[in-house]
Enzyme design. Structure first.
Site, PDB file in Angstrom:
ATOM      1  N   LYS A 171       9.169 -33.527  52.990  1.00 11.11           N
ATOM      2  CA  LYS A 171       8.900 -32.760  51.770  1.00 11.11           C
ATOM      3  C   LYS A 171       8.897 -33.696  50.569  1.00 11.11           C
ATOM      4  O   LYS A 171       9.783 -34.539  50.412  1.00 11.11           O
ATOM      5  CB  LYS A 171       9.977 -31.687  51.608  1.00 11.11           C
TER       6      LYS A 171
ATOM      7  N   CYS B  80       7.067 -25.837  51.137  1.00 11.83           N
ATOM      8  CA  CYS B  80       7.609 -24.949  50.098  1.00 11.83           C
ATOM      9  C   CYS B  80       7.306 -25.391  48.674  1.00 11.83           C
ATOM     10  O   CYS B  80       6.209 -25.186  48.175  1.00 11.83           O
ATOM     11  CB  CYS B  80       9.109 -24.767  50.312  1.00 11.83           C
TER      12      CYS B  80
ATOM     13  N   GLU C 187      10.399 -23.403  56.883  1.00 12.16           N
ATOM     14  CA  GLU C 187      11.098 -24.613  56.460  1.00 12.16           C
ATOM     15  C   GLU C 187      12.520 -24.638  57.041  1.00 12.16           C
ATOM     16  O   GLU C 187      13.229 -23.625  57.022  1.00 12.16           O
ATOM     17  CB  GLU C 187      11.148 -24.614  54.928  1.00 12.16           C
TER      18      GLU C 187
END
Length: 677
Positions: A121, A177, A52
């Site tokens: 994200k 994540c 990330e």
């Protein structure tokens, strides 16, 4: 494609990459990504994931809102895109990008000089050490959009899937994540929409216990989603102002760990594995509730296609294949499997005896592995029911070819277990039957055909059933899963039949380990264990055909093939429905070299063998003919018995339902067409 190419058999190579991070230096980070990308391409990787925000660094706080930094990220991405033109590998890189009025934490999917798409994200942690809500906007709900940066244009949104046109089954879904730490994850929706390889780019600073939590989430996601899950977390070089980083990498498939990297490395690393796309497709087709769930969710996703153009040559095989898929080579796993298998068998027999009010069991004991194991299962069952061991009516029934060693072992075991035992010699009765039906042996000729063999097998079973009638007991079957698969049993009045078969779900290759576990766990006394050890060393033989002094006794494996290969074939046919050509490829990888790979604990060194491809092919053809075209009628009428292995059972009331008059032509055609002789 070459038979030896993984891409010819439904596999795809994936990589979880960690580069040494350069804090707020996108040019240096882009250079590191490209070095790893070229390494992946050299190893014929189809998909590679990086951490990330690896283009900027994860822990750069408010620097991420500075235009010079974001401009440099875009230039870094442009350099990666340009350099990727000659690479086969799909690169998935983390970067902060501007879109509309906000900045997004993104995964940029790059392939052969193009940006296939950008996934923002969805879930931004803003608690404890995390402060992403200060810097980024959530990508949740963004669909159908497009993004432009640094002269590049690409689809933008959380609704993107990436599908290979030339690697069947390879569809990529991306989450970032925190997306995997929530109750209903993007990965779940992506999998239901068709993603077979799920990617997670992660920052994830390390604290005590977090690596285990990540592993649990990756494993459970891959298991629930029937998918591969490729995970890469930030490592060395990230800012340690307030946090530390371990660079964890892992690759899971359908709940199984395929590969993991070394944590806390001070340089970059690439963790590789070959994922089985066929296996995932078969699992999803088999598990109908997966598709039921998809139809309930009803999400809409855009599919971006690309061509991998994988190599057609042998690139090696980066995947552990157990020689014995029913028998794990890991000692702790094998011990757990043996504990569960033995107790499943015992519990099944206990319940059958309790439900029927039966106080006695009748069993034939030859001194071979199968009847030995069935007897020690019966002994434990009567113990749990509070019955005396004398309620086990055990019989050894020597025939024309019974060896002295097996007979001695049978007698010793029955006595050591304190059963009510007896020897019944069937030769006189068998001779009379052969004479009555006009068989040449009845006239004194040495003709040892299938009738000669089955008269003996049938008489033994006939005696057992009549003894059960006489004593008010039930006949315990001893034939195993492997014999049922190959039809290596005498139908009807023969070893195919029993009142209850405790071994019906246990493959031949597992039985010896079950007996070893019984010895090691001290289920019985020392004299019992001594006899069990002696039985383990004997060759597998039906002992139905007489041999001259000095000749080798009749060998089952000479007729039906090595059980270690046939159990391999059975597992991948029954559990996953794989093509014969793929099974042959995998068997070759597992068995081509004695020195490669792991062997089950305590497996005798003098029994470790290797097989070349022609031999594997030969015995696979025998398996296909016997399993698909010959022996189903025996399985269709098999007695009750518990399923033991997750690899499956052959009960017509359980895992396997098939017509008794089917053809093996389709399977044999695949073997003939695709496996070199």
């Amino acid at each position: 494609m070459s038979f030896h190419s993984i891409y010819a058999h439904g596999f795809a190579r994936v990589a979880a990459c960690v580069t040494t991070s350069h804090v707020a230096d996108p040019a240096a980070n882009a250079k590191a990504v490209m070095a790893a990308a070229k390494n992946c391409d050299a190893q014929s990787v189809a998909v590679a994931v990086f951490p990330e925000l690896c283009l900027s660094g994860y822990a750069i706080e408010d620097l991420v809102k500075q235009d010079p930094l974001l401009d440099a990220v875009e230039r870094g991405l442009a350099s990666i895109v340009e350099a990727s033109a000659a690479l086969m590998t799909v690169l998935i890189v983390g970067a902060p990008l501007r879109f509309g009025n906000r900045i997004y934490n993104c995964a940029v999917v790059i392939h052969r000089g193009n940006v296939l798409g950008v996934v923002p994200k969805s879930y931004l942690p803003t608690y404890r050490e995390f402060y992403e809500g200060r810097h980024f906007a959530s990508g949740a709900g963004i669909a159908g959009e497009a993004i432009a940066f640094g002269g590049l244009h690409a689809p933008f949104g959380a609704d993107l899937l990436f599908a290979a046109e030339d690697v069947p089954g390879l569809t990529i879904g991306v989450e970032i994540c925190e997306d995997m730490w929530i109750p209903v994850t993007p990965a779940s929706e992506l999998a239901l929409a068709g993603a077979s390889v799920l990617i997670n780019l992660s920052g994830s600073p390390i604290t005590i216990g977090r690596a285990r939590s990540r592993a649990l989430l990756c494993q459970s996601t891959s298991a629930r989603c029937l998918a591969a899950y490729v995970y890469s977390a930030a490592g060395a070089g990230e800012s340690t102002t307030d946090l530390a980083w371990d660079g964890q990498t892992s690759i899971y498939e359908n709940g199984v760990l395929l590969a993991e990297g070394e944590r806390f490395r001070q340089d970059g690393q690439i963790t590789l594995a070959d994922v089985d796309l066929d296996l995932l497709r078969q699992e999803r087709a088999l598990m109908g509730t997966f598709d039921d769930n998809r139809r309930q969710r009803g999400g809409s996703f855009r599919k971006v296609t690309f061509a991998v153009t994988p190599p057609a040559t042998d690139i090696g095989f980066l995947r552990k294949i157990e020689r014995f898929p029913f028998v794990p080579s890991d000692e702790s796993l094998l011990e757990q499997d043996c504990y569960e298998a033995y107790n499943i068998q015992v519990a099944g027999l206990v319940q059958r005896m309790r439900a029927t009010g039966t106080k006695r069991v009748v069993i034939g004991v030859s001194g071979g592995l199968d009847s030995t194991h069935a007897l020690i299962v019966a002994a434990k069952a009567v113990d749990l029911l509070g019955l005396p061991r004398e309620n086990i009516l055990a019989y050894t029934m020597p025939g024309f070819a019974t060896g002295s060693e097996s007979k001695t072992n049978a007698l010793a075991l029955m006595k050591a277990l304190q059963t009510n035992w007896q020897e019944l010699d069937i030769r006189t009765t068998a001779t009379q039957m052969l004479k009555d039906i006009g068989h040449p042996f009845g006239k004194g000729e040495k003709v040892y055909d299938v009738t000669f063999e089955n008269v003996q097998a049938g008489l033994r079973t006939d005696y057992l059933f009549r003894l059960a009638n006489h004593h008010g007991g039930i006949v315990i079957g001893t034939g195993d899963l492997s014999e049922l698969a190959l039809g290596w049993c005498t139908y009807g009045v023969g070893d195919q039949m029993a009142h209850y078969n405790v071994n019906a779900g246990v493959p031949k290759t597992l039985i010896q380990h079950l007996i070893r576990w019984v010895i090691a766990s001290k289920q019985f006394s020392g004299d019992v264990n001594g006899t069990l050890t002696s039985i383990l060393s004997a060759e597998i033989s039906p002992e139905l055909v007489p041999v001259k002094p000095g000749e080798k006794p009749q060998s089952t494996e000479a007729s039906v093939g090595p059980y270690e290969l046939q159990d391999f074939n059975l597992f991948y046919t029954l559990r996953f429905g794989l093509r014969p050509s793929k099974i042959a490829f995998m068997a070759f990888q597992a068995w081509k070299d004695v020195a490669e790979g792991e062997w089950p604990p305590a497996f005798p060194a003098d029994q470790r063998r290797a097989y070349d491809l022609p031999e594997i092919r030969r015995w696979l053809e025998v398996f296909l003919r016997r399993f698909f075209a010959f022996s189903q009628f025996k399985r269709s009428a098999m007695p009750n018995g518990p399923k033991v292995s997750a690899g499956g059972s052959l009960s017509p009331r359980g895992d396997w339902r098939a017509p008794s008059d089917s053809s093996a032509a389709a399977w044999l055609e695949d073997l003939e067409r695709n496996v070199p002789k």
